[in-house]
Each structure stands twice: as structure tokens, then as C-alpha cells.
Design a protein around this motif. Structure first.
Motif, PDB file in Angstrom:
ATOM      1  N   ARG A 383       0.790  -1.238   0.073  1.00  0.00           N
ATOM      2  CA  ARG A 383       0.045  -0.049   0.067  1.00  0.00           C
ATOM      3  C   ARG A 383       0.924   1.161   0.043  1.00  0.00           C
ATOM      4  O   ARG A 383       1.439   1.388   1.058  1.00  0.00           O
ATOM      5  N   PRO A 384       0.953   2.028  -1.121  1.00  0.00           N
ATOM      6  CA  PRO A 384       1.718   3.098  -1.061  1.00  0.00           C
ATOM      7  C   PRO A 384       1.612   4.189   0.115  1.00  0.00           C
ATOM      8  O   PRO A 384       0.569   4.414   0.260  1.00  0.00           O
ATOM      9  N   GLY A 385       2.725   4.432   0.575  1.00  0.00           N
ATOM     10  CA  GLY A 385       2.683   5.095   2.011  1.00  0.00           C
ATOM     11  C   GLY A 385       2.505   4.658   3.202  1.00  0.00           C
ATOM     12  O   GLY A 385       2.861   4.919   4.141  1.00  0.00           O
ATOM     13  N   SER A 386       2.531   3.303   3.035  1.00  0.00           N
ATOM     14  CA  SER A 386       2.350   2.248   4.291  1.00  0.00           C
ATOM     15  C   SER A 386       3.856   1.821   4.675  1.00  0.00           C
ATOM     16  O   SER A 386       4.496   1.357   3.578  1.00  0.00           O
ATOM     17  N   MET A 387       4.123   1.647   5.823  1.00  0.00           N
ATOM     18  CA  MET A 387       5.344   0.934   5.906  1.00  0.00           C
ATOM     19  C   MET A 387       5.306  -0.424   6.269  1.00  0.00           C
ATOM     20  O   MET A 387       6.239  -1.177   6.139  1.00  0.00           O
ATOM     21  N   GLY A 388       4.007  -1.046   5.942  1.00  0.00           N
ATOM     22  CA  GLY A 388       3.700  -2.650   5.963  1.00  0.00           C
ATOM     23  C   GLY A 388       3.578  -3.146   7.204  1.00  0.00           C
ATOM     24  O   GLY A 388       2.830  -2.460   8.060  1.00  0.00           O
ATOM     25  N   LYS A 389       3.934  -4.131   7.305  1.00  0.00           N
ATOM     26  CA  LYS A 389       3.554  -5.180   8.636  1.00  0.00           C
ATOM     27  C   LYS A 389       4.601  -5.426   9.528  1.00  0.00           C
ATOM     28  O   LYS A 389       5.944  -5.619   8.918  1.00  0.00           O
TER      29      LYS A 389
END
Ligand code: ATP
Ligand code: MG
Length: 584
Positions: A383-389
């Protein structure tokens, strides 16, 4: 192009990722299982990073595999196998031993990215001394600060750097017993010695002494983005995180050519510029030269880099150059790109997809965490803009500080402080000589990162801002990153830094400093246009009320925007510690 769309890594599926299913890997993950993939010192003598990174490969099937390819500034290339790395680091460890440098002693390195740096890092760890890397571009005062706060016993450097930055400090550094010069053919004095001479005389075999997982291994100073750099202490057990993230995040496979562009003076440059690739027995590329777009693309192409780890600041610089590099360079070997250090603007992820043919995988961590903690994984939707999990094995949460403790926020989408459940292997064990500050980071079994973030309903984490940078305007909390990212979507904007400026009516007003791309004129018309552009995206409450054009943003040497400095300058306040400021 909509920025909130989810895009999957092209080709995922054709290449089997180490982490194929996040939930399954997470459920099955244990640190014990990671430990069992490492070897441990012979005869149960403990766990040592350097043994796992080089000696175990040198004693096995990968002895002759290319461990480190060094690209010199001037076009020289040096290839070192795992056996070479094992011998070189053994020689360095023997040099230390011959000088009486022992367990727990601090060995500093102040030099560019030359092969000796890598021998020094690994050799120091073999000797169970503590490796403390410094940026070669630090001036004498920052060097003094770190050597003295870090209790340096020995420093490895070059003749030029010694003359320029260290020799005049010797009187003020009574603890510093030896200086080793990586490029001197002869000793200069009884305690300023030629490293090549000593290395040549030393044996290339070294038996690592028993090493406890809790033995101190590394001392890393933080980037100084928000204030005086802190000395974070790491232990040998951190190797578990280096290895686990090399496997699950960097997705290293035996034939990979891996390139981390960070300098070992910053934690990324050791955890990932030295340890993680070697732990996985892959080829680690080291480029001595600094950023240069054409050179970097050529390196990616000619060296057939498969996994590339870089930083938003470099990506933004590449984005400024018109055209699509993949039409000029053959980047077909590249299969994975990672980024760390600052928030990665969604626009950059989208640009990567288009210009490089691959999305850029953002991940989050800190000097204090010793390794990647939250990430976008190769086979997982980005998700562009997200650092992930969170990394399997890591529990991350959004919390608020409450009376007498903290409260974990379970509701998605709520902003709060990013916290990690304590106990991961590479958790820093101290801020050197600052117990009180260390203790303050921990509440109720959680480490509080000082960063604000939120988690969405699907478990992705989104960076909001550093607690220190958050702007309070008309009752809203605004993260500078959100405003900077919106401005970055404008085709003329190369970079932006956003601060809160005290305002009697609304608390703080949002002020943006904007760098525009070459060939465009900074004028009132553009200012108006950008204001309108930002308002449309962010709404009037969050959009900048003031926009100033600036030639470049003040940054740390690791490439982070120093908003505290933009603010101090705007308000005419003292500029604070500038030791990590990049030359402006
Ligand atoms: P100091 O603590 O001295 O002010 P610093 O925090 O910049 O410096 P580092 O440990 O090098 O020192 O950087 C960690 C910080 O960088 C994080 O706390 C976060 O603010 C920022 N950061 C790192 N990666 C990311 C990312 N992917 N997205 C957003 N921010 C990031
Ligand atoms: Mg920090």
C-alpha cells in the motif's frame, strides 16, 4: 494515478519468496527456529556475529563464493571470497589481540567504504571487542564527541583523516591508546601504526573466544535528526534479527547480488551493508563512491544487482531526473527494492513501478531496534505510503501514554505512538552513559519509539511523524510527512520539508519549504498554485499557510530532513547539535 491502490510485486509467484504468506510465516515463526538456522560457535562456545557471517561459510561449501565485491571510486574492483573475508578479519582480530585490545574494548572506525573497514568490523567482533563506526565526513568535534563518549581505546582510520580530524584531539582523549592507519606503509610513532604492516605480520587464523549472546558487539550513534545523537548499544544476539530480516524482508537467496547504499557510519550500513548479506552467504556489493545517479544506474546494471536497499532521499534525487531509466539501462536483474530511513512518499512507490519497473518496499526501524521491525514483504501487496506489517516475531502496537502506564489502541485508524513489545534479539541494551534516558523508553513491557503512526484494519502500519515534529494547528494534529507527500505529487516539486510555526490564533501554522525541480521558476504564481494544489488534497486546515522556496533542505548525513533545523532557522532560535548535518 490513484495513490491508494494496492499493487502487487510484478513477477511475485515466478520467484519463490522466502515469506510467501505473511500470516502463515508469522504463526510458525520463532526465534529459536531462527537460531537453529545459524551455527553457533564450535563446542557450544556461544553466538558471535562474525562467526555466523563469515567463518561458518569459509569453512563450508561457500568458501570460494564471492562475499564482497568492492567498487573503488577510481574504477578499481576488489573481489573477496568468504575465505578471504574470514582471513582478513582474523588478521585484524590478531592485530587487536597483539595490542592488548580485548573483550568489551571500543574499537572505532573512521574511514570511507574501503575493504579494511569490513575486515575491521568483523575482526573486532571476532575479538569480542565493540565496533563503533563513524561517518568519515564528520568534522573533528563530532569525532571527538563520539570517541570520548564511547570510551574509544583504538581507532582505525586513514592518514589523511587522522591528520585532519584526530591527531589534534589526542590530548583530550586519554583513553585512546592506538591509532591504526589503513593506508600507511610504515608506523608513524609508537602508537600510530601501519595497519597493512600489522595485518601482514598477523596470522590469518583466529579462534573466536567464547561469546555470550549478551556480549556487547556494536555501538551506534543515532542520526541526530531530533537532537544530540545517542549511543545505542547492541549485543551479539542481534544476529538473529539481522538473519531473520535478511531472510524474510530482504528475501535473500543464495545467488543474489545485494547492494545496500548506506554507509556503515549509520546502523543500516552495518546491519544490512555488512551483516545480513554475509549471514546469508550472498554477494555483498560495496561502492566506495557517493551518490551519483548515472553511476548508480550503471552499478545496478553492470553488477546485475538483484536486491537493492536504499533510502528515500536517494530515490527523490533519482526522481528529479526526467525520463525512465529502464529505457536507458538494463535493470532486468533487479527483482526487489527496499527503502528505509524516512517516510517513503507514495509518489516514490508509484515512480519506482513506472521508472524502474518495480515498486519500492518501504520498511521502518531505528538505530535502537538494530534491525527492520516493520516492512513491506516481497510477496505481499504494497500500500503506497504504508510501512507495511511487523516482522514475524515482532509485536508492534499503537499506544497512548496514560496515567501510570500506557494504553494499547486496538481500534484501527487511530493515531498514537508506535511501540514494540520488548525482548526482540536486536533491541538496544543501553544508551551509553545515559541510563535514565534508556529507562524512559520502556513502559509496561513496551518500547516506545517516539514515532507516531496508525494501523489500518488489515494490520498495515502508516507513519504519521516523529512526536517532536508533529504540528498542532487549529486543534488538528498534522504530520509533516502527509503535507510533504501531497506537495511531492505536484510535478514541479522535488522535495519539501514542513514545520509548525507558532501562531497566536491557531497554535501553529503549517509552513512548507519547497525545493523545485531544475528549469522551473520560484515565483508568487507558483506559490499560489502550490497552495491551491495542497488545499485540494489536504483541505484548508492541513494545507500549508506559508510556502517558502529553498535551494536545498538541511539533512543529516544519512539523508533525513532536519525539520528541527528548518524550524530553528525560521524562528531565529539556536540551531542545536549540528554534528550530523550534511554540508549545505
Ligand atoms: P535521532 O534519534 O538522533 O533524532 P534518528 O531518529 O533520525 O535520529 P535513526 O535511528 O537513524 O536516528 O532513525 C530512526 C528514525 O527514522 C525513526 O524513528 C523514524 O522517525 C525514521 N524512519 C526510519 N524509517 C522510516 C520509515 N520507513 N518511515 C518513516 N520514518 C522512518
Ligand atoms: Mg531517533
Amino acid at each position: 494515478m490513484p495513490l491508494d491502490s494496492i499493487r502487487k510485486l510484478p513477477g511475485a509467484g515466478s520467484f519463490k519468496a522466502n515469506l510467501e504468506d505473511y500470516e502463515v510465516t508469522r504463526a510458525l515463526f520463532s526465534w529459536e527456529a531462527i537460531l537453529s538456522e545459524l551455527q553457533g560457535l564450535p563446542d557450544g562456545a556461544g553466538l558471535n556475529i562474525a562467526h555466523e557471517a563469515v567463518d561458518r561459510h569459509a569453512a563450508g561449501a561457500r568458501a570460494q563464493h564471492l562475499a564482497l565485491r568492492w567498487l573503488g571510486k577510481d574504477g578499481k574492483v576488489r573481489d573477496l571470497s568468504y575465505a578471504d573475508m574470514s582471513h582478513g578479519s582474523a588478521r585484524f582480530a590478531n592485530v587487536l589481540r597483539s595490542l592488548g585490545v580485548t573483550r568489551g574494548d571500543r574499537v572505532f572506525a573512521l574511514m570511507g567504504r574501503i575493504p579494511e573497514l569490513y575486515f575491521a568490523a568483523l575482526g573486532t567482533l571476532k575479538n569480542v571487542s565493540v565496533f563503533c563506526p563513524l561517518f568519515s565526513q564528520f568534522g573533528p568535534e563530532p569525532v571527538f564527541q563520539r570517541l570520548s563518549r564511547g570510551d574509544a581505546k583504538l581507532i582505525v582510520t586513514t592518514s589523511a583523516l587522522y591528520e585532519k580530524k584526530v591527531s589534534a584531539l589526542r590530548e583530550r582523549l586519554p583513553m585512546l591508546q592506538y591509532v591504526l592507519l589503513a593506508d600507511a606503509t610504515e608506523d608513524v610513532s609508537a602508537d600510530v601504526l601501519s595497519l597493512p604492516k600489522m595485518m601482514a605480520a598477523a596470522g590469518d587464523h583466529f579462534v573466536i573466544p567464547p561469546t555470550s549472546p549478551e556480549d556487547m558487539a556494536l555501538l551506534h550513534f543515532t542520526s541526530g535528526t531530533t537532537g544530540m545523537p545517542k549511543g545505542a548499544v547492541h549485543v551479539h544476539q542481534a544476529v538473529l534479527t539481522h538473519y531473520a530480516t535478511g531472510k524474510h524482508v530482504l528475501d535473500l537467496h543464495p545467488e543474489d547480488v545485494f547492494w545496500c547504499t548506506a554507509d556503515p557510519g549509520w546502523v543500516t550500513g552495518t546491519s544490512y551493508g555488512i551483516f545480513a548479506p554475509l549471514l546469508h552467504g550472498v554477494t555483498n556489493l560495496v561502492d566506495e563512491a557517493d551518490f551519483d545517479a548515472e553511476r548508480w544506474y550503471s552499478v545496478l546494471q553492470d553488477q546485475k544487482v538483484t536486491v537493492w536497499y536504499t533510502a528515500p532521499t536517494a530515490i527523490r534525487r533519482l526522481m528529479r531526473i526526467p525520463g525512465e531509466p529502464r529505457t536507458r539501462y538494463d535493470l532486468s536483474a533487479l527483482r526487489l527494492i527496499h527503502s528505509v530511513g524516512e517516510p517513503l512518499n507514495p509518489e516514490a512507490v508509484v515512480w519506482g513501478n513506472k521508472a524502474l519497473g518495480l515498486p519500492i518496499h518501504d520498511n521502518w526501524w531505528q538505530t535502537e531496534t538494530g534491525g527492520i521491525m516493520i516492512a513491506n514483504y516481497a510477496a505481499m501487496d504494497i500500500r503506497p505510503g504504508s510501512m507495511g506489517k511487523p516482522l514475524p516475531g515482532i509485536e508492534a502496537a499503537i499506544v497512548t501514554r496514560a496515567e501510570g502506564g500506557i494504553q494499547v489502541i486496538t481500534e484501527p485508524g487511530v493515531e498514537g505512538e508506535l511501540a514494540l513489545k520488548t525482548g526482540w534479539p536486536s533491541m538496544f541494551r543501553a544508551y551509553l552513559h545515559d541510563e535514565a534516558r534508556y529507562a524512559k523508553c520502556f513502559v509496561d513491557g513496551w518500547y516506545l519509539s517516539g514515532d507516531l503512526a496508525k494501523r489500518d484494519a488489515d494490520g498495515y502500519f502508516w507513519f504519521v511523524g516523529r512526536a517532536d515534529d508533529i504540528i498542532k494547528t487549529s486543534g488538528h494534529m498534522v504530520g509533516p510527512f502527509e503535507v510533504e507527500s501531497a506537495l511531492m505529487e505536484h510535478p514541479v516539486v522535488a522535495e519539501a520539508g514542513v514545520i509548525g510555526k507558532p501562531d497566536p490564533l491557531i497554535g501553529e501554522l503549517v509552513k512548507a519549504f519547497v525545493v523545485i525541480k531544475a528549469g522551473h521558476e520560484a515565483n508568487d504564481e507558483l506559490r499560489l498554485e502550490l497552495t491551491g494544489f495542497a488545499r485540494k488534497r489536504l483541505g484548508p486546515a492541513v494545507a500549508p499557510k506559508e510556502i517558502a522556496f529553498i535551494d536545498s533542505l538541511p539533512k543529516t548525513r544519512s539523508g533525513k530532513i532536519m525539520r528541527r533545523l528548518l524550524k530553528a532557522r525560521e524562528l531565529g532560535l539556536p540551531e542545536g547539535d549540528l554534528s550530523t548535518l550534511e554540508k549545505e
